[in-house]
Design an enzyme around this catalytic site. Structure first.
Site, short mmCIF file in Angstrom:
data_model
loop_
_atom_site.label_atom_id
_atom_site.label_comp_id
_atom_site.label_asym_id
_atom_site.label_seq_id
_atom_site.Cartn_x
_atom_site.Cartn_y
_atom_site.Cartn_z
N GLU A 74 0.83 -1.21 0.00
CA GLU A 74 0.00 0.00 0.00
C GLU A 74 0.87 1.27 0.00
O GLU A 74 0.57 2.24 -0.68
CB GLU A 74 -0.97 -0.02 1.19
CG GLU A 74 -2.06 1.03 1.06
CD GLU A 74 -3.38 0.69 1.73
OE1 GLU A 74 -3.66 -0.50 2.00
OE2 GLU A 74 -4.14 1.64 2.00
N ASP B 256 -4.20 -1.77 9.91
CA ASP B 256 -5.27 -2.41 9.15
C ASP B 256 -4.91 -3.82 8.72
O ASP B 256 -5.70 -4.76 8.85
CB ASP B 256 -5.62 -1.58 7.90
CG ASP B 256 -6.11 -0.19 8.26
OD1 ASP B 256 -6.30 0.08 9.47
OD2 ASP B 256 -6.29 0.63 7.34
P1 ADP Z 1 -11.09 1.58 2.74
O1 ADP Z 1 -9.85 0.75 2.94
O2 ADP Z 1 -11.43 2.39 3.94
O3 ADP Z 1 -12.26 0.78 2.29
P2 ADP Z 1 -9.46 2.73 0.69
O4 ADP Z 1 -9.63 3.93 -0.16
O5 ADP Z 1 -8.23 2.58 1.49
O6 ADP Z 1 -10.78 2.63 1.60
O7 ADP Z 1 -9.57 1.43 -0.21
C1 ADP Z 1 -10.65 1.29 -1.11
C2 ADP Z 1 -10.12 0.84 -2.46
O8 ADP Z 1 -9.71 -0.54 -2.39
C3 ADP Z 1 -11.19 0.86 -3.54
O9 ADP Z 1 -11.29 2.14 -4.12
C4 ADP Z 1 -10.66 -0.17 -4.52
O10 ADP Z 1 -9.63 0.38 -5.30
C5 ADP Z 1 -10.02 -1.21 -3.60
N1 ADP Z 1 -10.97 -2.29 -3.27
C6 ADP Z 1 -11.41 -2.65 -2.05
N2 ADP Z 1 -12.27 -3.69 -2.11
C7 ADP Z 1 -12.39 -4.00 -3.43
C8 ADP Z 1 -13.14 -4.98 -4.16
N3 ADP Z 1 -13.96 -5.84 -3.55
N4 ADP Z 1 -12.99 -4.98 -5.51
C9 ADP Z 1 -12.16 -4.13 -6.13
N5 ADP Z 1 -11.45 -3.20 -5.49
C10 ADP Z 1 -11.56 -3.11 -4.16
MG MG Z 2 -7.85 1.54 3.26
#
Ligand code: ADP
Ligand code: MG
Length: 384
Positions: free
Chosen positions: A157, A169
């Protein structure tokens, strides 16, 4: 979501018999913006997971379908050096950091689906990193210590996706345990699983349904402000490496030397570490009222000193605190939108969910999503 439905979806898209891996999202109960200051956090793993079905191929290509995004992405493992600013970066980032460590992924067909709300501060990103990391290790018949995979996820990340997150996390997504929250020292990575009472209270998460774009730039600014604080205070306290090393008394003896903004950022982090330690003690002596008060104080400090809350989070918290049976309410995660976490008497949960939904809607015009959550197990393979 069930293993059966994932398998069916995989079989509709790909040949081969997949293995299925899962890793959960998380909610942080207290200890916010402390992880990258080498401090203490107290998250729990959610009963919401990202599932990855995977079958090896031998062509050095990853074909990744996300049910949530309804999109397929192809990744060439022999040419996987840069992010594309796309959701698949989390998967290719994991492949990248594993190969950097000397692993060689043969190629794979992957179908993933998550019931962790995406982009809501419940760490769908770590759930995706950890489930795909486990899946890659699985098809190579490899294992590694949970903490090592968490560190690789953080590296993916930080270095590949470009988000400077701490270790919390990924760590909780691997180490979560049913009925327990996890107290983590983010410097040593020593941790303790602490039982969360489930008979008389519930953890209720309220999604504000907003995400302000400020998030990641402000996050990096906060990190820099904390580092500035350490730099200035190290003149008086040589040897300090992070805000974790400064006590509240030490801070108060030198705070007048700090620029106002830096002073407030430091006060949040240093007092939040104290609150997190106190919250573990409160829980161990079954003092849930005290635990709730510490959650409230955490929110107020994030709002006033760290300035990472927003109107919608404050509204959600303010409403929660007027509802009977609420012991504590605070924003959770990085801030600027996302979710709040609430400690609510079990008997009053139903009323809480109804009341907060209708009042939040009245004030903001937004329909919040409410999740009553129980602490759950960390990343694992399904069906073995
Ligand atoms: P959080 O971790 O709080 O949910 P983040 O912005 O750190 O928010 O991560 C979200 C991003 O992770 C999404 O925009 C996408 O790029 C990726 N992501 C998470 N879950 C999925 C999924 N099931 N399918 C595709 N991408 C995902
Ligand atoms: Mg996140």
């Amino acid at each position: 979501m069930s293993e059966k439905s994932i398998l069916e979806k995989f079989n509709a898209k790909f040949p081969g018999k997949p293995r299925v891996f899962a890793a959960p999202g998380r909610v942080n109960l207290i200890g916010e913006h402390t992880d990258y200051n080498d401090g203490f956090v107290f998250p729990m793993a959610l009963d919401r997971y990202t599932f990855v079905a995977i079958a090896a191929t031998n062509d050095r290509k990853l074909t990744v379908f996300s049910v949530n995004m309804d999109e397929t992405m192809k990744i060439d493992l022999d040419n996987n050096t840069e992010k594309r600013s796309h959701w698949s970066d989390y998967v290719s980032g994991m492949a990248f950091v594993l190969e950097e460590k000397g692993y060689r992924i043969p190629g794979a067909d992957i179908l993933l689906e998550s019931d962790v709300p995406v982009g809501s501060g419940l760490s769908s990103s770590a759930a995706l990193e950890m489930s795909s990391g486990l899946a890659f290790l699985g098809i190579m018949n490899q294992t590694m210590p949970k903490a090592d995979l968490a560190l690789l996820g953080q590296r993916a990340e930080n270095k590949f996706v470009g988000m400077n997150c701490g270790i919390m996390d990924q760590f909780i997504s691997m180490h979560g345990r049913k009925d327990h929250a996890l107290f983590l020292d983010c410097r040593s990575l020593d941790y303790q699983l602490v039982p969360l009472p489930s008979d008389n209270v519930r953890i209720v998460i309220c999604n504000t349904m907003v995400k302000h774009e400020l998030g990641s730039s402000e996050y990096n600014k906060r990190r820099a402000e904390c580092e500035k604080g350490v730099e200035i205070m190290s003149k008086d306290f040589p040897g300090i490496k992070a805000l974790r090393d400064v006590s509240l008394d030490q801070f108060e003896s030198v705070e007048s030397q700090l620029p106002d903004v830096v002073r407030r950022r430091c006060r949040h982090v240093i007092s939040e570490d104290d609150r997190t330690l106190a919250s573990i003690e409160a829980l161990q002596s079954n003092d849930l009222v005290c635990f709730g008060k510490l959650m409230n104080a955490s929110h107020d400090s994030l709002r006033d000193d760290y300035q990472v809350s927003c109107k919608e989070l404050d509204t959600m918290v303010d409403i929660a605190r007027t509802i009977p049976g609420v012991l504590g309410a605070r924003m959770t995660g990085g801030g600027f939108g996302g979710c709040t976490v609430n400690l609510v008497n079990a008997m009053q949960v139903e009323n809480f969910c109804m009341t907060i939904s209708s009042r939040y809607f009245q004030v903001t015009g937004l329909e919040p999503k409410i999740y009553v959550s129980v602490p759950s197990d960390g990343g694992h393979e399904i069906g073995v």
